[in-house]
Write a protein that holds these residues in place. Structure first.
Motif, short mmCIF file in Angstrom:
data_model
loop_
_atom_site.label_atom_id
_atom_site.label_comp_id
_atom_site.label_asym_id
_atom_site.label_seq_id
_atom_site.Cartn_x
_atom_site.Cartn_y
_atom_site.Cartn_z
N ILE A 190 -1.21 47.82 -28.54
CA ILE A 190 -1.01 47.14 -27.22
C ILE A 190 -2.18 46.42 -26.77
O ILE A 190 -2.19 45.38 -26.20
N GLY A 191 -3.17 47.39 -26.53
CA GLY A 191 -4.42 46.64 -25.89
C GLY A 191 -5.20 45.70 -26.52
O GLY A 191 -5.70 44.80 -26.10
N LEU A 192 -5.17 45.80 -27.97
CA LEU A 192 -5.92 44.72 -28.77
C LEU A 192 -5.54 43.24 -28.63
O LEU A 192 -6.05 42.39 -28.16
N PRO A 193 -4.00 43.24 -28.87
CA PRO A 193 -3.49 41.99 -28.64
C PRO A 193 -3.73 41.34 -27.25
O PRO A 193 -3.85 40.18 -27.21
N ALA A 194 -3.38 42.20 -26.41
CA ALA A 194 -3.60 41.79 -24.98
C ALA A 194 -5.04 41.41 -24.63
O ALA A 194 -5.18 40.18 -23.96
N PRO A 236 -8.93 33.02 -35.30
CA PRO A 236 -7.47 32.67 -35.31
C PRO A 236 -6.95 32.60 -33.85
O PRO A 236 -6.85 33.49 -33.15
N PHE A 237 -6.02 31.48 -33.67
CA PHE A 237 -5.25 31.17 -32.60
C PHE A 237 -5.85 31.03 -31.34
O PHE A 237 -5.37 30.76 -30.40
N THR A 238 -7.26 31.25 -31.22
CA THR A 238 -8.10 31.28 -29.97
C THR A 238 -7.98 29.73 -29.37
O THR A 238 -7.95 29.60 -28.14
N PHE A 239 -8.01 28.89 -30.34
CA PHE A 239 -7.74 27.10 -29.93
C PHE A 239 -6.53 27.22 -29.46
O PHE A 239 -6.49 26.32 -28.08
N THR A 243 -1.04 39.29 -19.49
CA THR A 243 -1.71 39.85 -20.57
C THR A 243 -3.01 40.75 -19.96
O THR A 243 -3.26 41.77 -20.44
N GLY A 244 -3.58 40.02 -18.95
CA GLY A 244 -4.75 40.83 -18.31
C GLY A 244 -4.39 42.22 -17.73
O GLY A 244 -5.08 43.36 -17.80
N ILE A 245 -3.24 42.00 -16.90
CA ILE A 245 -2.84 43.21 -16.13
C ILE A 245 -2.20 44.18 -17.23
O ILE A 245 -2.53 45.51 -17.06
N ILE A 246 -1.79 43.65 -18.47
CA ILE A 246 -1.36 44.82 -19.36
C ILE A 246 -2.44 45.32 -20.00
O ILE A 246 -2.57 46.59 -20.32
N PHE A 247 -3.33 44.79 -20.34
CA PHE A 247 -4.65 45.18 -21.10
C PHE A 247 -5.35 46.13 -19.99
O PHE A 247 -5.80 47.20 -20.40
N GLY A 248 -5.49 45.86 -18.75
CA GLY A 248 -6.29 46.81 -17.68
C GLY A 248 -5.55 48.15 -17.57
O GLY A 248 -6.09 49.12 -17.65
N TYR A 249 -4.16 47.91 -17.69
CA TYR A 249 -3.43 49.04 -17.35
C TYR A 249 -3.41 50.03 -18.71
O TYR A 249 -3.65 51.12 -18.65
#
Length: 148
Positions: free
Chosen positions: A91-95, A117-120, A134-140
């Motif tokens: 969960i964390g790495l994709p977020a 990949p996919f960053t552009f 996704t930032g809120i998910i990553f922080g949580y």
């Protein structure tokens, strides 16, 4: 006894609500000052690195603040700690990747012979609502992956 427990919980959650609200207010005021500064320097075609970094870091901090009350309770219980790598990776790495795609694209295009990949694609849209979620998910998840 029951009233004391309810009152303690009430005060505990009230304090955390004030802390999270203060974090939101403080972060919003920083964002507004950066937005005003960006509008001043946009005439000179400067890169908005600070504002872009703010847009990516602020939701992560809010996600961490949302998980902090539970983490404080777990720390008070005196548990042994370990990191839940599966949750962090799945969960964390994709977020993290989606949240910081704009920064990752810029760094990889300047310092690597290839782009990640996919960053552009993610940074071209630069939709702040996706970055916020996704930032809120990553922080949580960052604090939630610290387990007993």
């Amino acid at each position: 006894m029951i009233k004391e427990n309810h009152m303690q919980r009430f005060i505990y959650y009230l304090v955390w609500t004030i802390i999270i609200g203060g974090g939101l207010y403080f972060g919003y005021s920083i964002g507004q000052s950066m937005r005003n500064f960006d509008s001043v320097i946009s005439v000179k075609n400067h890169v908005y690195f600070q504002h872009a970094l703010y847009l990516q870091l602020f939701p992560v901090i809010i996600g961490m603040l949302l998980r902090a009350p539970i983490l404080v309770k777990e720390i008070k219980e005196g548990r042994k700690w370990r990191i839940d790598y599966v949750k962090l990776l799945v969960i964390g790495l994709p977020a993290f990747y989606v949240t910081f795609s704009h920064l990752l694209w810029a760094l990889s295009s300047f310092y690597l012979p290839f782009t990640l990949p996919f960053t552009f694609l993610l940074s071209a849209s630069f939709d702040t609502s996706i970055i916020t979620i996704t930032g809120i998910i990553f922080g949580y998840i960052l604090l939630d992956s610290i387990k007993e």
